[in-house]
Scaffold this motif. Sequence first.
Motif, PDB file in Angstrom:
ATOM      1  N   UNK A  21       0.814  -1.200   0.000  1.00 27.76           N
ATOM      2  CA  UNK A  21       0.000   0.000   0.000  1.00 27.76           C
ATOM      3  C   UNK A  21       0.847   1.249   0.000  1.00 27.76           C
ATOM      4  N   UNK A  22       0.276   2.356   0.473  1.00 28.12           N
ATOM      5  CA  UNK A  22       0.978   3.626   0.428  1.00 28.12           C
ATOM      6  C   UNK A  22       1.945   3.802   1.586  1.00 28.12           C
ATOM      7  N   UNK A  23       1.907   2.903   2.596  1.00 24.82           N
ATOM      8  CA  UNK A  23       2.792   3.045   3.729  1.00 24.82           C
ATOM      9  C   UNK A  23       3.828   1.927   3.787  1.00 24.82           C
ATOM     10  N   UNK A  24       3.951   1.139   2.723  1.00 26.34           N
ATOM     11  CA  UNK A  24       4.846  -0.003   2.753  1.00 26.34           C
ATOM     12  C   UNK A  24       6.300   0.415   2.762  1.00 26.34           C
ATOM     13  N   UNK A  36       6.436   1.915 -15.376  1.00 29.81           N
ATOM     14  CA  UNK A  36       6.076   0.737 -16.175  1.00 29.81           C
ATOM     15  C   UNK A  36       4.662   0.981 -16.704  1.00 29.81           C
ATOM     16  N   UNK A  37       4.572   1.378 -17.965  1.00 25.78           N
ATOM     17  CA  UNK A  37       3.268   1.743 -18.521  1.00 25.78           C
ATOM     18  C   UNK A  37       2.341   0.544 -18.648  1.00 25.78           C
ATOM     19  N   UNK A  38       2.899  -0.638 -18.884  1.00 26.18           N
ATOM     20  CA  UNK A  38       2.043  -1.816 -19.016  1.00 26.18           C
ATOM     21  C   UNK A  38       1.384  -2.182 -17.696  1.00 26.18           C
ATOM     22  N   UNK A  39       2.120  -2.003 -16.578  1.00 23.30           N
ATOM     23  CA  UNK A  39       1.563  -2.291 -15.256  1.00 23.30           C
ATOM     24  C   UNK A  39       0.907  -1.066 -14.629  1.00 23.30           C
ATOM     25  N   UNK A  40       1.096   0.114 -15.251  1.00 25.50           N
ATOM     26  CA  UNK A  40       0.542   1.385 -14.780  1.00 25.50           C
ATOM     27  C   UNK A  40       0.955   1.681 -13.336  1.00 25.50           C
ATOM     28  N   UNK A  41       2.254   1.527 -13.094  1.00 21.05           N
ATOM     29  CA  UNK A  41       2.813   1.846 -11.789  1.00 21.05           C
ATOM     30  C   UNK A  41       4.319   2.058 -11.947  1.00 21.05           C
ATOM     31  N   UNK A  59       2.913  -0.538  -5.149  1.00 20.68           N
ATOM     32  CA  UNK A  59       1.465  -0.401  -4.998  1.00 20.68           C
ATOM     33  C   UNK A  59       1.145   0.954  -4.378  1.00 20.68           C
ATOM     34  N   UNK A  60       0.652   1.879  -5.208  1.00 22.72           N
ATOM     35  CA  UNK A  60       0.246   3.195  -4.724  1.00 22.72           C
ATOM     36  C   UNK A  60      -1.238   3.253  -4.391  1.00 22.72           C
ATOM     37  N   UNK A  61      -1.935   2.169  -4.617  1.00 24.57           N
ATOM     38  CA  UNK A  61      -3.365   2.149  -4.353  1.00 24.57           C
ATOM     39  C   UNK A  61      -4.202   2.672  -5.497  1.00 24.57           C
ATOM     40  N   UNK A  62      -3.553   3.122  -6.590  1.00 25.63           N
ATOM     41  CA  UNK A  62      -4.264   3.610  -7.770  1.00 25.63           C
ATOM     42  C   UNK A  62      -3.507   3.177  -9.017  1.00 25.63           C
ATOM     43  N   UNK A  63      -4.205   3.140 -10.146  1.00 21.81           N
ATOM     44  CA  UNK A  63      -3.530   2.939 -11.426  1.00 21.81           C
ATOM     45  C   UNK A  63      -2.947   4.270 -11.884  1.00 21.81           C
ATOM     46  N   UNK A  64      -1.749   4.238 -12.419  1.00 22.44           N
ATOM     47  CA  UNK A  64      -1.061   5.450 -12.849  1.00 22.44           C
ATOM     48  C   UNK A  64      -1.214   5.653 -14.354  1.00 22.44           C
ATOM     49  N   UNK A  65      -1.605   6.855 -14.742  1.00 21.92           N
ATOM     50  CA  UNK A  65      -1.563   7.227 -16.156  1.00 21.92           C
ATOM     51  C   UNK A  65      -0.160   7.703 -16.515  1.00 21.92           C
ATOM     52  N   UNK A  66       0.476   8.404 -15.583  1.00 20.77           N
ATOM     53  CA  UNK A  66       1.851   8.868 -15.770  1.00 20.77           C
ATOM     54  C   UNK A  66       2.458   9.146 -14.404  1.00 20.77           C
TER      55      UNK A  66
END
Length: 316
Positions: A21-24, A36-41, A59-66
Amino acid sequence: MTTRAWRILGLVSLAAPVLVGQQGGVGGPVAGYVLDRSARTLRPILGIPGAWLMGNPLDFGIDLASAYVSPRQDLAVVVGADGSLRWFRLNSKAVSGLTSNGITLVPERVAFSPSGTAAALAAAGRVQMVTGLPDAPALAGTVDAGRAPGSFAISDDGALLLFAARGSIRVAGAAGENRKLMDAGDGALVAFAPGGHDAAVADPGGAGVVLFRDIAGAATQSVLAPPGDSIAAPVGLAFSPDGRKLYVASSAARSVTVLDPATAERSAIACDCAPAGLVPMGNWLRLTEPGAGPLWLLDAGGGNPKMVFVPAAAVQ
Protein backbone atom coordinates in the motif's frame (compact mmCIF):
# COMPACT_ATOMS: atom_id res chain seq x y z
CA MET A 1 26.00 -22.35 -11.30
CA THR A 2 29.29 -20.41 -11.06
CA THR A 3 30.55 -18.73 -7.89
CA ARG A 4 30.08 -15.30 -9.50
CA ALA A 5 26.50 -16.13 -10.42
CA TRP A 6 25.74 -17.20 -6.85
CA ARG A 7 27.18 -13.92 -5.57
CA ILE A 8 25.03 -11.87 -7.94
CA LEU A 9 21.97 -13.90 -6.95
CA GLY A 10 22.77 -13.19 -3.31
CA LEU A 11 23.00 -9.45 -3.97
CA VAL A 12 19.70 -9.49 -5.82
CA SER A 13 18.01 -11.37 -2.97
CA LEU A 14 19.27 -8.86 -0.43
CA ALA A 15 17.99 -5.99 -2.60
CA ALA A 16 14.41 -7.30 -2.99
CA PRO A 17 11.90 -4.70 -1.70
CA VAL A 18 8.67 -5.07 0.21
CA LEU A 19 5.97 -2.46 -0.43
CA VAL A 20 2.44 -2.76 0.89
CA GLY A 21 0.00 0.00 0.00
CA GLN A 22 0.98 3.63 0.43
CA GLN A 23 2.79 3.05 3.73
CA GLY A 24 4.85 0.00 2.75
CA GLY A 25 8.58 -0.20 3.30
CA VAL A 26 11.28 -0.49 0.67
CA GLY A 27 14.38 -2.40 1.77
CA GLY A 28 17.80 -2.90 0.19
CA PRO A 29 19.68 -0.77 -2.36
CA VAL A 30 17.32 1.09 -4.71
CA ALA A 31 19.00 2.98 -7.56
CA GLY A 32 15.82 4.65 -8.74
CA TYR A 33 12.31 4.23 -10.10
CA VAL A 34 10.88 4.03 -13.60
CA LEU A 35 7.34 4.10 -14.94
CA ASP A 36 6.08 0.74 -16.18
CA ARG A 37 3.27 1.74 -18.52
CA SER A 38 2.04 -1.82 -19.02
CA ALA A 39 1.56 -2.29 -15.26
CA ARG A 40 0.54 1.39 -14.78
CA THR A 41 2.81 1.85 -11.79
CA LEU A 42 6.46 2.45 -10.83
CA ARG A 43 9.15 -0.22 -10.64
CA PRO A 44 12.29 0.13 -8.52
CA ILE A 45 15.74 -0.56 -9.94
CA LEU A 46 17.35 -2.84 -7.38
CA GLY A 47 20.86 -3.90 -6.48
CA ILE A 48 24.21 -2.40 -7.41
CA PRO A 49 25.72 -1.41 -10.78
CA GLY A 50 26.59 -4.53 -12.73
CA ALA A 51 23.98 -6.56 -10.84
CA TRP A 52 20.87 -4.43 -11.28
CA LEU A 53 17.42 -5.74 -12.03
CA MET A 54 13.88 -4.39 -12.23
CA GLY A 55 11.85 -4.95 -9.07
CA ASN A 56 8.18 -5.71 -8.64
CA PRO A 57 5.68 -2.89 -9.28
CA LEU A 58 5.00 -0.59 -6.34
CA ASP A 59 1.47 -0.40 -5.00
CA PHE A 60 0.25 3.20 -4.72
CA GLY A 61 -3.37 2.15 -4.35
CA ILE A 62 -4.26 3.61 -7.77
CA ASP A 63 -3.53 2.94 -11.43
CA LEU A 64 -1.06 5.45 -12.85
CA ALA A 65 -1.56 7.23 -16.16
CA SER A 66 1.85 8.87 -15.77
CA ALA A 67 4.48 9.42 -13.11
CA TYR A 68 7.55 11.66 -12.81
CA VAL A 69 10.30 10.99 -10.26
CA SER A 70 12.62 13.62 -8.80
CA PRO A 71 16.35 13.44 -9.65
CA ARG A 72 16.94 12.55 -5.99
CA GLN A 73 14.47 9.65 -6.35
CA ASP A 74 12.69 10.86 -3.20
CA LEU A 75 9.46 12.22 -4.71
CA ALA A 76 6.97 11.12 -7.35
CA VAL A 77 4.44 13.36 -9.10
CA VAL A 78 1.65 11.00 -10.12
CA VAL A 79 -1.32 11.44 -12.44
CA GLY A 80 -3.85 8.72 -11.74
CA ALA A 81 -5.86 6.91 -14.38
CA ASP A 82 -8.84 8.79 -12.91
CA GLY A 83 -7.22 12.14 -13.83
CA SER A 84 -6.18 13.04 -10.28
CA LEU A 85 -2.89 14.69 -9.33
CA ARG A 86 -1.03 13.19 -6.37
CA TRP A 87 2.36 13.60 -4.73
CA PHE A 88 4.20 10.72 -3.06
CA ARG A 89 7.30 10.88 -0.87
CA LEU A 90 9.71 8.03 -1.65
CA ASN A 91 12.56 6.83 0.51
CA SER A 92 14.19 3.60 1.59
CA LYS A 93 11.73 3.01 4.43
CA ALA A 94 8.30 4.23 3.34
CA VAL A 95 6.10 5.60 0.60
CA SER A 96 3.56 8.16 1.73
CA GLY A 97 1.17 10.69 0.23
CA LEU A 98 1.74 14.45 0.50
CA THR A 99 -0.62 17.39 0.43
CA SER A 100 0.01 20.33 -1.89
CA ASN A 101 -0.67 24.04 -1.53
CA GLY A 102 -2.49 25.71 -4.45
CA ILE A 103 -1.32 23.26 -7.16
CA THR A 104 -4.33 22.62 -9.37
CA LEU A 105 -2.87 21.87 -12.80
CA VAL A 106 -2.99 18.20 -13.81
CA PRO A 107 0.22 18.02 -15.85
CA GLU A 108 0.79 16.57 -19.28
CA ARG A 109 4.55 16.89 -18.64
CA VAL A 110 6.74 17.58 -15.60
CA ALA A 111 10.32 18.88 -15.38
CA PHE A 112 12.22 18.81 -12.09
CA SER A 113 15.04 21.19 -11.25
CA PRO A 114 18.54 19.64 -11.36
CA SER A 115 18.61 18.95 -7.62
CA GLY A 116 14.91 18.11 -7.30
CA THR A 117 14.08 21.09 -5.08
CA ALA A 118 11.56 22.57 -7.54
CA ALA A 119 9.38 21.37 -10.41
CA ALA A 120 7.47 22.76 -13.39
CA LEU A 121 4.11 21.24 -14.33
CA ALA A 122 2.90 21.93 -17.89
CA ALA A 123 -0.52 21.50 -19.50
CA ALA A 124 -2.69 23.40 -21.97
CA GLY A 125 -0.14 26.17 -22.54
CA ARG A 126 0.35 26.92 -18.86
CA VAL A 127 3.23 26.01 -16.56
CA GLN A 128 2.93 25.98 -12.77
CA MET A 129 6.20 26.52 -10.88
CA VAL A 130 6.39 24.49 -7.67
CA THR A 131 8.87 24.90 -4.81
CA GLY A 132 9.31 23.32 -1.37
CA LEU A 133 10.26 19.87 -2.64
CA PRO A 134 10.39 17.17 -1.56
CA ASP A 135 8.37 17.55 1.66
CA ALA A 136 6.09 20.56 1.14
CA PRO A 137 5.17 21.22 -2.51
CA ALA A 138 3.70 24.71 -2.92
CA LEU A 139 2.74 26.87 -5.89
CA ALA A 140 5.28 29.64 -6.58
CA GLY A 141 3.78 31.02 -9.80
CA THR A 142 2.07 30.30 -13.10
CA VAL A 143 3.48 31.10 -16.54
CA ASP A 144 1.50 31.45 -19.77
CA ALA A 145 3.76 29.60 -22.21
CA GLY A 146 1.53 30.13 -25.25
CA ARG A 147 0.03 26.91 -26.58
CA ALA A 148 2.14 23.90 -25.68
CA PRO A 149 5.75 24.77 -24.76
CA GLY A 150 8.56 22.67 -26.18
CA SER A 151 11.42 21.75 -23.88
CA PHE A 152 11.29 23.50 -20.48
CA ALA A 153 13.40 23.59 -17.32
CA ILE A 154 13.21 25.18 -13.87
CA SER A 155 16.04 26.43 -11.65
CA ASP A 156 16.79 24.84 -8.28
CA ASP A 157 15.47 27.85 -6.36
CA GLY A 158 12.23 27.74 -8.36
CA ALA A 159 12.64 31.39 -9.39
CA LEU A 160 13.18 30.93 -13.14
CA LEU A 161 11.54 28.93 -15.91
CA LEU A 162 13.38 28.43 -19.19
CA PHE A 163 11.30 27.21 -22.13
CA ALA A 164 11.13 26.91 -25.92
CA ALA A 165 8.10 28.48 -27.59
CA ARG A 166 7.22 30.14 -30.89
CA GLY A 167 10.72 30.01 -32.41
CA SER A 168 12.51 31.35 -29.35
CA ILE A 169 13.90 30.47 -25.95
CA ARG A 170 12.25 32.45 -23.19
CA VAL A 171 12.94 33.12 -19.51
CA ALA A 172 10.03 33.59 -17.12
CA GLY A 173 9.91 34.30 -13.41
CA ALA A 174 7.49 33.39 -10.66
CA ALA A 175 6.64 37.10 -10.29
CA GLY A 176 5.32 37.31 -13.86
CA GLU A 177 8.25 38.57 -15.99
CA ASN A 178 8.64 36.84 -19.36
CA ARG A 179 11.36 37.75 -21.88
CA LYS A 180 13.11 36.28 -24.92
CA LEU A 181 16.60 34.94 -24.34
CA MET A 182 17.42 33.94 -27.94
CA ASP A 183 15.94 32.77 -31.22
CA ALA A 184 15.75 29.00 -31.70
CA GLY A 185 14.46 26.49 -34.20
CA ASP A 186 12.13 23.54 -33.77
CA GLY A 187 13.35 20.84 -31.44
CA ALA A 188 15.52 23.11 -29.28
CA LEU A 189 16.28 21.73 -25.81
CA VAL A 190 16.97 23.59 -22.56
CA ALA A 191 18.55 22.67 -19.20
CA PHE A 192 19.58 24.41 -15.98
CA ALA A 193 22.83 23.71 -14.16
CA PRO A 194 22.45 22.70 -10.51
CA GLY A 195 22.55 25.29 -7.76
CA GLY A 196 22.20 28.50 -9.75
CA HIS A 197 21.04 30.27 -12.91
CA ASP A 198 23.53 28.99 -15.46
CA ALA A 199 21.80 27.17 -18.30
CA ALA A 200 22.32 25.53 -21.68
CA VAL A 201 20.40 25.45 -24.96
CA ALA A 202 20.81 22.85 -27.71
CA ASP A 203 19.45 24.30 -30.95
CA PRO A 204 20.20 21.80 -33.75
CA GLY A 205 18.84 23.99 -36.53
CA GLY A 206 20.38 27.30 -35.50
CA ALA A 207 22.77 28.25 -32.71
CA GLY A 208 24.20 24.83 -31.80
CA VAL A 209 24.89 24.11 -28.12
CA VAL A 210 25.10 27.38 -26.17
CA LEU A 211 26.08 27.90 -22.54
CA PHE A 212 24.59 30.87 -20.64
CA ARG A 213 26.09 32.20 -17.43
CA ASP A 214 23.54 33.85 -15.09
CA ILE A 215 20.45 34.13 -17.27
CA ALA A 216 18.79 36.22 -14.57
CA GLY A 217 21.46 38.91 -14.93
CA ALA A 218 24.10 39.50 -17.59
CA ALA A 219 23.31 36.25 -19.44
CA THR A 220 26.74 36.02 -21.04
CA GLN A 221 26.95 33.20 -23.57
CA SER A 222 29.48 30.94 -25.27
CA VAL A 223 29.10 28.31 -27.98
CA LEU A 224 30.18 24.83 -26.85
CA ALA A 225 29.30 23.10 -30.14
CA PRO A 226 28.61 25.04 -33.36
CA PRO A 227 25.53 24.34 -35.46
CA GLY A 228 25.76 21.65 -38.08
CA ASP A 229 28.48 19.63 -36.36
CA SER A 230 28.37 15.97 -35.31
CA ILE A 231 25.67 16.32 -32.63
CA ALA A 232 22.77 15.22 -34.82
CA ALA A 233 19.13 15.64 -33.80
CA PRO A 234 19.59 15.89 -30.01
CA VAL A 235 16.85 14.29 -27.90
CA GLY A 236 18.22 14.99 -24.42
CA LEU A 237 20.20 17.72 -22.63
CA ALA A 238 21.36 17.62 -19.00
CA PHE A 239 24.16 18.76 -16.72
CA SER A 240 26.06 16.37 -14.48
CA PRO A 241 25.08 16.48 -10.79
CA ASP A 242 28.11 18.69 -10.03
CA GLY A 243 27.52 20.95 -13.05
CA ARG A 244 30.98 20.29 -14.51
CA LYS A 245 29.80 18.38 -17.56
CA LEU A 246 27.01 18.88 -20.08
CA TYR A 247 25.53 15.85 -21.82
CA VAL A 248 23.73 15.84 -25.17
CA ALA A 249 22.01 12.63 -26.29
CA SER A 250 21.43 11.86 -29.96
CA SER A 251 19.08 9.13 -31.13
CA ALA A 252 20.35 9.34 -34.71
CA ALA A 253 23.99 8.99 -33.65
CA ARG A 254 23.16 6.40 -30.93
CA SER A 255 25.47 8.21 -28.55
CA VAL A 256 25.86 10.84 -25.85
CA THR A 257 28.24 13.76 -26.36
CA VAL A 258 30.07 14.98 -23.25
CA LEU A 259 30.93 18.71 -23.21
CA ASP A 260 33.10 20.53 -20.70
CA PRO A 261 31.55 23.99 -20.06
CA ALA A 262 34.88 25.34 -18.80
CA THR A 263 37.07 24.29 -21.73
CA ALA A 264 34.56 23.33 -24.48
CA GLU A 265 36.38 20.00 -24.81
CA ARG A 266 34.16 17.17 -25.99
CA SER A 267 33.98 13.42 -26.36
CA ALA A 268 31.33 10.92 -27.39
CA ILE A 269 30.08 7.76 -25.68
CA ALA A 270 28.44 5.19 -27.92
CA CYS A 271 25.36 3.31 -26.77
CA ASP A 272 23.90 0.04 -28.01
CA CYS A 273 20.56 1.85 -28.05
CA ALA A 274 18.71 4.79 -29.59
CA PRO A 275 18.47 7.30 -26.70
CA ALA A 276 15.02 8.76 -26.11
CA GLY A 277 16.18 11.45 -23.68
CA LEU A 278 18.29 12.14 -20.59
CA VAL A 279 16.33 11.71 -17.37
CA PRO A 280 18.31 12.44 -14.16
CA MET A 281 18.26 9.56 -11.68
CA GLY A 282 20.67 10.30 -8.84
CA ASN A 283 24.17 10.16 -10.34
CA TRP A 284 22.78 8.44 -13.44
CA LEU A 285 21.03 9.67 -16.56
CA ARG A 286 18.39 7.36 -18.02
CA LEU A 287 18.49 7.15 -21.81
CA THR A 288 15.63 4.79 -22.60
CA GLU A 289 12.22 3.76 -21.30
CA PRO A 290 11.32 0.33 -19.88
CA GLY A 291 10.24 -2.15 -22.52
CA ALA A 292 11.12 -5.48 -24.07
CA GLY A 293 14.84 -4.63 -24.17
CA PRO A 294 17.27 -3.50 -21.47
CA LEU A 295 17.03 -0.10 -19.78
CA TRP A 296 20.12 2.01 -20.58
CA LEU A 297 21.70 4.50 -18.19
CA LEU A 298 24.76 6.75 -18.27
CA ASP A 299 26.98 7.09 -15.22
CA ALA A 300 27.16 10.89 -14.98
CA GLY A 301 28.52 11.23 -11.47
CA GLY A 302 32.13 10.13 -11.89
CA GLY A 303 35.19 11.18 -13.82
CA ASN A 304 34.73 8.53 -16.51
CA PRO A 305 31.14 8.46 -17.78
CA LYS A 306 30.09 5.03 -19.00
CA MET A 307 27.01 3.19 -20.20
CA VAL A 308 25.29 0.61 -17.99
CA PHE A 309 22.15 -1.39 -18.65
CA VAL A 310 19.41 -2.94 -16.53
CA PRO A 311 17.94 -6.18 -17.90
CA ALA A 312 14.31 -6.01 -19.02
CA ALA A 313 11.75 -6.84 -16.35
CA ALA A 314 10.58 -10.44 -16.34
CA VAL A 315 7.03 -11.01 -17.58
CA GLN A 316 4.83 -11.93 -14.62
